[in-house]
Design an enzyme around this catalytic site. Sequence first.
Site, PDB file in Angstrom:
ATOM      1  N   CYS A 116       0.810  -1.230   0.000  1.00 26.42           N
ATOM      2  CA  CYS A 116       0.000   0.000   0.000  1.00 26.42           C
ATOM      3  C   CYS A 116       0.842   1.279   0.000  1.00 26.42           C
ATOM      4  CB  CYS A 116      -0.957   0.008   1.184  1.00 26.42           C
ATOM      5  SG  CYS A 116      -2.011  -1.437   1.222  1.00 26.42           S
ATOM      6  N   HIS A 256      -3.221   7.169   2.808  1.00 27.82           N
ATOM      7  CA  HIS A 256      -3.672   5.889   2.262  1.00 27.82           C
ATOM      8  C   HIS A 256      -5.091   5.626   2.777  1.00 27.82           C
ATOM      9  CE1 HIS A 256      -4.074   1.799   1.191  1.00 27.82           C
ATOM     10  NE2 HIS A 256      -3.782   1.292   2.377  1.00 27.82           N
ATOM     11  N   ASN A 286     -10.192  -0.060   0.103  1.00 28.19           N
ATOM     12  CA  ASN A 286      -8.726  -0.027   0.116  1.00 28.19           C
ATOM     13  C   ASN A 286      -8.216  -0.543  -1.230  1.00 28.19           C
ATOM     14  OD1 ASN A 286      -6.010  -0.475   0.511  1.00 28.19           O
ATOM     15  ND2 ASN A 286      -6.251  -1.460   2.507  1.00 28.19           N
TER      16      ASN A 286
HETATM   17  O1  UT7 Z   1      -3.722  -1.309   3.592  1.00 28.39           O
HETATM   18  C1  UT7 Z   1      -3.439  -1.864   4.835  1.00 28.39           C
HETATM   19  C2  UT7 Z   1      -4.299  -2.979   5.098  1.00 28.39           C
HETATM   20  N1  UT7 Z   1      -5.184  -3.169   6.091  1.00 28.39           N
HETATM   21  C3  UT7 Z   1      -5.790  -2.358   6.979  1.00 28.39           C
HETATM   22  O2  UT7 Z   1      -5.552  -1.199   7.099  1.00 28.39           O
HETATM   23  C4  UT7 Z   1      -6.777  -2.996   7.868  1.00 28.39           C
HETATM   24  C5  UT7 Z   1      -6.659  -2.554   9.298  1.00 28.39           C
HETATM   25  N2  UT7 Z   1      -7.706  -3.121  10.103  1.00 28.39           N
HETATM   26  C6  UT7 Z   1      -8.984  -2.710  10.021  1.00 28.39           C
HETATM   27  O3  UT7 Z   1      -9.320  -1.851   9.235  1.00 28.39           O
HETATM   28  C7  UT7 Z   1      -9.970  -3.294  10.998  1.00 28.39           C
HETATM   29  O4  UT7 Z   1      -9.297  -4.081  11.958  1.00 28.39           O
HETATM   30  C8  UT7 Z   1     -11.049  -4.171  10.298  1.00 28.39           C
HETATM   31  C9  UT7 Z   1     -12.025  -3.271   9.528  1.00 28.39           C
HETATM   32  C10 UT7 Z   1     -10.411  -5.173   9.386  1.00 28.39           C
HETATM   33  C11 UT7 Z   1     -11.872  -4.932  11.356  1.00 28.39           C
HETATM   34  O5  UT7 Z   1     -12.411  -4.056  12.316  1.00 28.39           O
HETATM   35  P1  UT7 Z   1     -12.266  -4.396  13.877  1.00 28.39           P
HETATM   36  O6  UT7 Z   1     -13.024  -3.363  14.602  1.00 28.39           O
HETATM   37  O7  UT7 Z   1     -10.805  -4.531  14.177  1.00 28.39           O
HETATM   38  O8  UT7 Z   1     -13.037  -5.781  13.994  1.00 28.39           O
HETATM   39  P2  UT7 Z   1     -12.476  -7.194  14.474  1.00 28.39           P
HETATM   40  O9  UT7 Z   1     -11.515  -7.747  13.492  1.00 28.39           O
HETATM   41  O10 UT7 Z   1     -12.042  -7.081  15.896  1.00 28.39           O
HETATM   42  O11 UT7 Z   1     -13.791  -8.051  14.432  1.00 28.39           O
HETATM   43  C12 UT7 Z   1     -14.893  -7.793  15.329  1.00 28.39           C
HETATM   44  C13 UT7 Z   1     -15.960  -8.831  15.097  1.00 28.39           C
HETATM   45  C14 UT7 Z   1     -15.437 -10.254  15.117  1.00 28.39           C
HETATM   46  O12 UT7 Z   1     -16.429 -11.038  15.731  1.00 28.39           O
HETATM   47  P3  UT7 Z   1     -16.306 -11.481  17.273  1.00 28.39           P
HETATM   48  O13 UT7 Z   1     -15.015 -12.242  17.359  1.00 28.39           O
HETATM   49  O14 UT7 Z   1     -16.283 -10.194  18.049  1.00 28.39           O
HETATM   50  O15 UT7 Z   1     -17.533 -12.295  17.489  1.00 28.39           O
HETATM   51  C15 UT7 Z   1     -15.341 -10.640  13.658  1.00 28.39           C
HETATM   52  O16 UT7 Z   1     -15.509 -12.019  13.465  1.00 28.39           O
HETATM   53  O17 UT7 Z   1     -16.523  -8.642  13.775  1.00 28.39           O
HETATM   54  C16 UT7 Z   1     -16.495  -9.891  13.071  1.00 28.39           C
HETATM   55  N3  UT7 Z   1     -16.347  -9.587  11.646  1.00 28.39           N
HETATM   56  C17 UT7 Z   1     -17.365  -9.239  10.873  1.00 28.39           C
HETATM   57  N4  UT7 Z   1     -18.676  -9.131  11.108  1.00 28.39           N
HETATM   58  C18 UT7 Z   1     -19.449  -8.736  10.084  1.00 28.39           C
HETATM   59  C19 UT7 Z   1     -15.187  -9.546  10.916  1.00 28.39           C
HETATM   60  N5  UT7 Z   1     -15.472  -9.186   9.658  1.00 28.39           N
HETATM   61  C20 UT7 Z   1     -16.808  -8.991   9.600  1.00 28.39           C
HETATM   62  C21 UT7 Z   1     -17.677  -8.601   8.570  1.00 28.39           C
HETATM   63  N6  UT7 Z   1     -18.991  -8.485   8.853  1.00 28.39           N
HETATM   64  N7  UT7 Z   1     -17.250  -8.306   7.323  1.00 28.39           N
END
Ligand code: UT7
Length: 329
Positions: A116, A256, A286
């Site tokens: 990225c 980004h 992204n």
């Molecule tokens: O270019 C660089 C690349 N990447 C990034 O910049 C990504 C950086 N990270 C993020 O943007 C965030 O961490 C995410 C958007 C990927 C995720 O957000 P989060 O607030 O960190 O959520 P999480 O991963 O802690 O997940 C929370 C819950 C989980 O369920 P439990 O374990 O709390 O029951 C996940 O299983 O949300 C669940 N979950 C979803 N639910 C609905 C994960 N993906 C999804 C989804 N829809 N698409």
Amino acid sequence: MVPRSTVILGTGSYTPERILTNEELSRMVDTSDEWIVTRSGIRERRIAAPEEETSDMAVHAAKRALEDSGLKAADIDLLVVATFTPDMRIPAVACVIQQKLGIPTAAACFDLNAACSGFIYALDVAASMVATGRYRKALVVAVEKLSSVVDWKDRSTCVLFGDAAGAAVVGTSSEAGRGLLGTRLGAVGNTELLFIPGGGSTSPASPESVANGDHFIKMKGKEVFKVAVRIMGDAAREILEQHGLTADQIALVIPHQANLRIIEALSQQLRLPADRVFVNVQHYGNTSGASVPLALDEARKAGRIRSGDLTLLVAFGAGLTYGSALIRW
Ligand code: UT7
């Protein structure tokens, strides 16, 4: 520091026609518009047609950047392409783009992979080569067909990414104090938070690697999020300090576009109001290396960057690479 005054002579970008909305995604995996918008700010993303190659998207963006600069493909003697989704492993997609655009055979053409942060890395490399005087006009392209490496069954990643290309033409200027004032590149040597395990020498393509889903993006989102917030803030602050500047002197920050919450955290760290930080993640998700030049091009075309303005580009990505760049227009 780049020793000679290098300037961006033109910018261009391209996004595929097909819009994939959160509502459509919620019919493909167990997710919802509400979850995606709350956690990432993304509402929709663009997806390339199956026959639309990475090089095709790059060529559209490059033609627009050339037109904006008033130059032709024949004027380019250096092409640097940032991508990790080239048309194929070899040749470099830069050579495919060279052929499709008609860039002269005397031009140096190569790819680089900084995920990225790719555009800022490629901009620095191209500007440094132009600054030596050995190259005159460079085309920098950052392009990604992420839909080709996304696991459409993995809700934790597939909702985040989109396809796009962005480009810039780089040359020199006799006007002092204008152009690319400086860059700050770095990487923290992490291979576990964001990667594609298959297709390299570690795990060459095989029926097993395909069955394992090794050719798809793997990401520990929460961990990446934390590092991203810190690294983006550091990369922005360090370059400002290097140049004796403060954030309030920046007319527009172009970060980004990975997640609206990461961008908001950056605005808070820099104590900048929302209108001084460009955001288009809601429309494209992204798009990896393409996100900064796509945002830069949109900001320029929307009249958000005026002559004399200082802009700050800042990105992070797999590696974990990071980069920032200061430009006086
Ligand atoms: O270019 C660089 C690349 N990447 C990034 O910049 C990504 C950086 N990270 C993020 O943007 C965030 O961490 C995410 C958007 C990927 C995720 O957000 P989060 O607030 O960190 O959520 P999480 O991963 O802690 O997940 C929370 C819950 C989980 O369920 P439990 O374990 O709390 O029951 C996940 O299983 O949300 C669940 N979950 C979803 N639910 C609905 C994960 N993906 C999804 C989804 N829809 N698409």
